[in-house]
Design a protein around this motif. Sequence first.
Motif, PDB file in Angstrom:
ATOM      1  N   GLY A  10       1.229  -1.172   0.230  1.00 17.82           N
ATOM      2  CA  GLY A  10       0.585   0.312  -0.336  1.00 17.82           C
ATOM      3  C   GLY A  10       1.553   1.454  -0.111  1.00 17.82           C
ATOM      4  N   ASP A  11       1.479   1.396   1.111  1.00 19.67           N
ATOM      5  CA  ASP A  11       2.437   2.373   0.759  1.00 19.67           C
ATOM      6  C   ASP A  11       3.592   2.364  -0.775  1.00 19.67           C
ATOM      7  OD1 ASP A  11       2.305   2.962   3.362  1.00 19.67           O
ATOM      8  OD2 ASP A  11       3.404   1.696   3.801  1.00 19.67           O
ATOM      9  N   ALA A  12       4.304   1.548  -0.891  1.00 22.42           N
ATOM     10  CA  ALA A  12       4.798   1.462  -2.051  1.00 22.42           C
ATOM     11  C   ALA A  12       3.919   2.167  -3.793  1.00 22.42           C
ATOM     12  CB  ALA A  12       5.250   0.076  -3.267  1.00 22.42           C
ATOM     13  N   THR A  13       3.168   2.231  -3.275  1.00 20.92           N
ATOM     14  CA  THR A  13       1.886   2.572  -4.524  1.00 20.92           C
ATOM     15  C   THR A  13       2.232   4.274  -4.916  1.00 20.92           C
ATOM     16  OG1 THR A  13      -0.715   2.774  -3.248  1.00 20.92           O
ATOM     17  CG2 THR A  13       0.448   1.235  -4.616  1.00 20.92           C
ATOM     18  N   GLN A  14       2.837   4.926  -3.764  1.00 12.74           N
ATOM     19  CA  GLN A  14       2.694   6.103  -3.873  1.00 12.74           C
ATOM     20  C   GLN A  14       3.766   7.046  -4.220  1.00 12.74           C
ATOM     21  OE1 GLN A  14       2.674   7.810   0.471  1.00 12.74           O
ATOM     22  NE2 GLN A  14       1.319   6.185   0.932  1.00 12.74           N
ATOM     23  N   TYR A  15       5.069   5.312  -4.730  1.00 13.20           N
ATOM     24  CA  TYR A  15       6.061   5.893  -5.355  1.00 13.20           C
ATOM     25  C   TYR A  15       5.716   4.971  -6.774  1.00 13.20           C
ATOM     26  CZ  TYR A  15       7.108   6.863  -1.295  1.00 13.20           C
ATOM     27  OH  TYR A  15       7.449   7.199   1.049  1.00 13.20           O
ATOM     28  N   ALA A  16       6.922   5.844  -7.769  1.00 13.34           N
ATOM     29  CA  ALA A  16       6.706   4.992  -9.154  1.00 13.34           C
ATOM     30  C   ALA A  16       8.256   4.242  -8.808  1.00 13.34           C
ATOM     31  CB  ALA A  16       6.758   6.272 -10.285  1.00 13.34           C
ATOM     32  N   SER A  17       8.930   3.841  -8.400  1.00 14.55           N
ATOM     33  CA  SER A  17       9.197   2.384  -8.153  1.00 14.55           C
ATOM     34  C   SER A  17       8.400   0.874  -8.620  1.00 14.55           C
ATOM     35  CB  SER A  17      10.371   2.207  -7.091  1.00 14.55           C
ATOM     36  OG  SER A  17      10.827   0.685  -7.411  1.00 14.55           O
ATOM     37  N   VAL A  18       8.946   0.395  -9.967  1.00 14.19           N
ATOM     38  CA  VAL A  18       8.021  -0.517 -10.739  1.00 14.19           C
ATOM     39  C   VAL A  18       8.909  -1.775 -10.114  1.00 14.19           C
ATOM     40  CG1 VAL A  18       7.831  -1.807 -12.717  1.00 14.19           C
ATOM     41  CG2 VAL A  18       7.437   0.656 -11.949  1.00 14.19           C
ATOM     42  N   LEU A  20      10.244  -2.291  -7.386  1.00 12.75           N
ATOM     43  CA  LEU A  20       9.962  -2.926  -5.757  1.00 12.75           C
ATOM     44  C   LEU A  20       8.442  -2.936  -5.798  1.00 12.75           C
ATOM     45  CD1 LEU A  20      10.514  -1.995  -3.120  1.00 12.75           C
ATOM     46  CD2 LEU A  20       9.273  -0.035  -3.325  1.00 12.75           C
ATOM     47  N   ARG A  21       7.753  -2.848  -6.971  1.00 16.59           N
ATOM     48  CA  ARG A  21       6.027  -3.292  -6.815  1.00 16.59           C
ATOM     49  C   ARG A  21       6.362  -4.849  -6.840  1.00 16.59           C
ATOM     50  NH1 ARG A  21       3.256   1.953  -9.327  1.00 16.59           N
ATOM     51  NH2 ARG A  21       0.994   0.101  -9.269  1.00 16.59           N
ATOM     52  N   LEU A  22       7.259  -4.357  -7.964  1.00 19.77           N
ATOM     53  CA  LEU A  22       7.062  -5.940  -8.633  1.00 19.77           C
ATOM     54  C   LEU A  22       7.886  -7.337  -7.962  1.00 19.77           C
ATOM     55  CD1 LEU A  22       8.248  -5.225 -12.555  1.00 19.77           C
ATOM     56  CD2 LEU A  22       6.428  -6.179 -11.367  1.00 19.77           C
ATOM     57  N   ARG A  23       8.965  -6.581  -6.882  1.00 20.67           N
ATOM     58  CA  ARG A  23       9.133  -7.312  -5.691  1.00 20.67           C
ATOM     59  C   ARG A  23       8.302  -7.318  -4.778  1.00 20.67           C
ATOM     60  NH1 ARG A  23      12.469 -11.339  -5.565  1.00 20.67           N
ATOM     61  NH2 ARG A  23      12.865 -11.132  -3.707  1.00 20.67           N
ATOM     62  N   LEU A  24       7.762  -6.813  -4.527  1.00 20.12           N
ATOM     63  CA  LEU A  24       7.036  -6.336  -3.154  1.00 20.12           C
ATOM     64  C   LEU A  24       5.039  -7.878  -4.183  1.00 20.12           C
ATOM     65  CD1 LEU A  24       6.340  -3.594  -1.935  1.00 20.12           C
ATOM     66  CD2 LEU A  24       6.923  -5.362  -0.546  1.00 20.12           C
ATOM     67  N   ALA A  25       4.505  -7.454  -4.919  1.00 25.70           N
ATOM     68  CA  ALA A  25       3.861  -8.469  -5.553  1.00 25.70           C
ATOM     69  C   ALA A  25       4.589  -9.698  -5.614  1.00 25.70           C
ATOM     70  CB  ALA A  25       3.653  -8.196  -6.953  1.00 25.70           C
ATOM     71  N   GLU A  26       5.597 -10.349  -5.842  1.00 26.70           N
ATOM     72  CA  GLU A  26       6.138 -11.574  -5.894  1.00 26.70           C
ATOM     73  C   GLU A  26       6.701 -11.944  -4.546  1.00 26.70           C
ATOM     74  OE1 GLU A  26      11.250 -14.154  -6.944  1.00 26.70           O
ATOM     75  OE2 GLU A  26      10.279 -11.996  -8.002  1.00 26.70           O
TER      76      GLU A  26
END
Length: 113
Positions: A10-18, A20-26
């Motif tokens: 949820g916090d990562a959605t504020q950032y454009a770090s794709v 990071l968001r992919l690692r969190l999804a993984e």
Amino acid sequence: ASRELAQARGDATQYASVPLRLRLAEAELELGGKDPATTWREARALLARLPAYARAFAIHALAARYMTGAPADEARREARSAYARVLANAPPASREALASLARSLALETEVAR
């Protein structure tokens, strides 16, 4: 761990770090989160923005574990395709480690030498 991961996503959605968001999804898929199909669809949208992401095959393979039918088949196809792309571009010294990871994700592998 799942609650903390959900907070981090949820916090990562504020950032454009794709990446990071992919690692969190993984990570969420590794934990077998609440809705793997939705996590996978969201990850696929992110992967479209970062087509050379080396761990794409892991995301697809993990998602396939928790889905059935056509979506699982599609995830497995995408995992194999992404793995082949990574392997083709990997230095020879890294190929065995990649193959080991792919086998741990139930992907059929051949190590190109």
